[in-house]
Design a protein around this motif. Structure first.
Motif, PDB file in Angstrom:
ATOM      1  N   ARG A   1       8.168   8.465  44.357  1.00 13.44           N
ATOM      2  CA  ARG A   1       7.515   8.147  45.608  1.00 13.44           C
ATOM      3  C   ARG A   1       6.680   6.876  45.455  1.00 13.44           C
ATOM      4  O   ARG A   1       5.966   6.727  44.473  1.00 13.44           O
ATOM      5  CB  ARG A   1       6.632   9.320  46.042  1.00 13.44           C
ATOM      6  CG  ARG A   1       7.465  10.527  46.448  1.00 13.44           C
ATOM      7  CD  ARG A   1       6.679  11.817  46.435  1.00 13.44           C
ATOM      8  NE  ARG A   1       7.545  12.912  46.828  1.00 13.44           N
ATOM      9  CZ  ARG A   1       8.427  13.505  46.046  1.00 13.44           C
ATOM     10  NH1 ARG A   1       8.560  13.093  44.799  1.00 13.44           N
ATOM     11  NH2 ARG A   1       9.174  14.489  46.470  1.00 13.44           N
TER      12      ARG A   1
ATOM     13  N   ASP B   1       2.593   3.698  48.631  1.00  9.20           N
ATOM     14  CA  ASP B   1       2.183   3.872  50.022  1.00  9.20           C
ATOM     15  C   ASP B   1       2.793   5.109  50.675  1.00  9.20           C
ATOM     16  O   ASP B   1       2.823   5.239  51.893  1.00  9.20           O
ATOM     17  CB  ASP B   1       2.537   2.626  50.840  1.00  9.20           C
ATOM     18  CG  ASP B   1       4.043   2.324  50.833  1.00  9.20           C
ATOM     19  OD1 ASP B   1       4.790   3.014  50.115  1.00  9.20           O
ATOM     20  OD2 ASP B   1       4.457   1.387  51.542  1.00  9.20           O
ATOM     21  N   HIS B   2       3.279   6.049  49.860  1.00  8.81           N
ATOM     22  CA  HIS B   2       3.823   7.295  50.390  1.00  8.81           C
ATOM     23  C   HIS B   2       2.715   8.050  51.135  1.00  8.81           C
ATOM     24  O   HIS B   2       1.537   7.973  50.758  1.00  8.81           O
ATOM     25  CB  HIS B   2       4.352   8.155  49.231  1.00  8.81           C
ATOM     26  CG  HIS B   2       5.167   9.320  49.677  1.00  8.81           C
ATOM     27  ND1 HIS B   2       4.599  10.518  50.042  1.00  8.81           N
ATOM     28  CD2 HIS B   2       6.505   9.484  49.824  1.00  8.81           C
ATOM     29  CE1 HIS B   2       5.548  11.368  50.390  1.00  8.81           C
ATOM     30  NE2 HIS B   2       6.705  10.769  50.266  1.00  8.81           N
TER      31      HIS B   2
ATOM     32  N   ALA C   1       0.309   9.886  48.885  1.00  9.04           N
ATOM     33  CA  ALA C   1      -0.229   9.216  47.702  1.00  9.04           C
ATOM     34  C   ALA C   1      -1.746   9.338  47.653  1.00  9.04           C
ATOM     35  O   ALA C   1      -2.338   9.577  46.605  1.00  9.04           O
ATOM     36  CB  ALA C   1       0.183   7.738  47.694  1.00  9.04           C
TER      37      ALA C   1
ATOM     38  N   ASN D   1      -0.400   5.160  40.465  1.00  9.03           N
ATOM     39  CA  ASN D   1       0.984   5.621  40.584  1.00  9.03           C
ATOM     40  C   ASN D   1       1.657   5.359  39.244  1.00  9.03           C
ATOM     41  O   ASN D   1       2.022   4.227  38.927  1.00  9.03           O
ATOM     42  CB  ASN D   1       1.698   4.870  41.713  1.00  9.03           C
ATOM     43  CG  ASN D   1       3.034   5.490  42.070  1.00  9.03           C
ATOM     44  OD1 ASN D   1       3.491   6.423  41.421  1.00  9.03           O
ATOM     45  ND2 ASN D   1       3.664   4.964  43.097  1.00  9.03           N
TER      46      ASN D   1
ATOM     47  N   ASP E   1       5.541  14.456  39.201  1.00  5.79           N
ATOM     48  CA  ASP E   1       6.785  14.500  39.965  1.00  5.79           C
ATOM     49  C   ASP E   1       7.943  14.636  38.979  1.00  5.79           C
ATOM     50  O   ASP E   1       8.210  13.727  38.200  1.00  5.79           O
ATOM     51  CB  ASP E   1       6.915  13.207  40.783  1.00  5.79           C
ATOM     52  CG  ASP E   1       7.878  13.330  41.938  1.00  5.79           C
ATOM     53  OD1 ASP E   1       8.360  14.442  42.192  1.00  5.79           O
ATOM     54  OD2 ASP E   1       8.145  12.306  42.591  1.00  5.79           O
TER      55      ASP E   1
ATOM     56  N   LYS F   1       5.910  16.606  53.815  1.00  8.79           N
ATOM     57  CA  LYS F   1       5.814  15.177  53.512  1.00  8.79           C
ATOM     58  C   LYS F   1       5.850  14.928  52.005  1.00  8.79           C
ATOM     59  O   LYS F   1       6.378  13.922  51.548  1.00  8.79           O
ATOM     60  CB  LYS F   1       4.525  14.607  54.095  1.00  8.79           C
ATOM     61  CG  LYS F   1       4.498  14.524  55.614  1.00  8.79           C
ATOM     62  CD  LYS F   1       3.168  13.977  56.106  1.00  8.79           C
ATOM     63  CE  LYS F   1       3.124  13.901  57.621  1.00  8.79           C
ATOM     64  NZ  LYS F   1       1.806  13.410  58.111  1.00  8.79           N
TER      65      LYS F   1
END
Length: 302
Positions: free
Chosen positions: A22, A25-26, A29, A47, A117, A291
């Motif tokens: 991801r 700017d997910h 986040a 990230n 993730d 989301k």
């Protein structure tokens, strides 16, 4: 009728293509903001992408939440790594992981939070490798030596597997964990005297609450000490697989458990941080899970 614990196991082969990371700017986040009445600096968000050295190769990803004052002496030596279910994702049950990313770094103990993730969700072996690679990365780049692992549903399999074998783990917590690929690790975690917190809804239609009861029993089969308080089971009457009805209470329990495993205390005046509701009602929490990718594949909230 609840499905069997093995329904979220790892019998299918590892897919040839890993999940797509991801972007920064997910929508999930950034963690939600703490209430204005709470005077705390928002966490910095990193990230992360880090290599995983196993037979499947590639890199794992995640969002690391850290206090802006992490460089101040002494730096925190314990971090929480949060693992989602069979769908993968980065928000956890009812969005609890996103909320914990806002709260724990804001405490005086400044506990960093990594929402990991997976490369290959619902496959225990590569997810175990992802978890240990994340621990190594945080040690090498942030000086963090100790870890509390938290897993939801399938996430209990990598949590207990790693907790049972890796000396860097100082605590393990699960929400609605499966028993598949987790019982041996739970027993080994008990042998090591690792504190555990198991939470489960008695109305869970995906994994029966007997899964957490069996994991607790496995922990005690391995345990050779005398402190029965090291392992705790919290059952939430008639609640579902993501504890939507009791998410705020479960989130509070999890935060307290992580802080205790880190050898810290929640200071006077900080309960407002832990108890604050930053995600809203159950429908808003469900939207956050969608989301975040937590409801992909085999995972659900019933």
């Amino acid at each position: 009728m609840a499905t069997k614990a093995t329904d979220l196991t790892t019998s299918s082969p590892v897919p040839s293509k890993p999940t797509t990371p991801r972007p920064r700017d997910h929508p999930v986040a950034e963690p939600p903001s703490l209430p204005p009445s709470i005077k705390a600096s928002p966490p910095e968000i990193h990230n992360l992408t880090f290599p995983v050295k196993d037979e499947y190769h590639g890199s794992a990803h995640g969002f690391l939440h850290i206090s802006p004052s992490i460089t101040q002496a002494p730096p925190p030596n314990t971090a929480a790594i949060l693992l989602s279910g069979a769908g993968g994702g980065v928000t956890g049950p009812s969005g609890m992981f996103l909320s914990l990313g806002a709260k724990l770094p804001a405490l005086a103990s400044r506990i960093p939070v990594l929402r990991l993730d997976y490369r290959y969700p619902a496959r225990t072996k590569p997810c175990v490798a992802d978890t240990q690679a994340a621990m190594t990365y945080l040690t090498e780049n942030f000086g963090i030596q100790r870890f509390v692992l938290v897993g939801w549903s399938f996430g209990g399999a990598p949590v207990y597997t790693v907790a049972g074998r890796d000396e860097r783990v100082v605590g393990a917590a699960t929400v609605a964990s499966q028993t598949a690929d987790a019982l041996t690790g739970a027993r080994e975690a008990g042998r090591r005297g690792i504190p555990v917190l198991l939470m489960h809804g008695t109305g869970d239609q995906t994994l029966s609450s007997w899964c957490s009861k069996n994991l607790l029993e496995a922990w005690f089969k391995g345990y050779q000490g005398k402190d029965d308080e090291l392992a705790k089971l919290a059952l939430f009457e008639d609640d579902d697989h993501s504890l939507r009805r009791n998410a705020k209470k479960a989130e509070e329990m999890m935060a307290n458990f992580i802080v205790q495993c880190a050898g810290e205390n929640i200071k006077d005046g900080e309960q407002g941080v832990v108890k604050s509701d930053v995600l809203g009602d159950s429908e808003q929490r469900r939207e956050i899970m969608e989301k975040g990718g937590d409801l992909r594949g085999k995972e659900n909230i019933e």
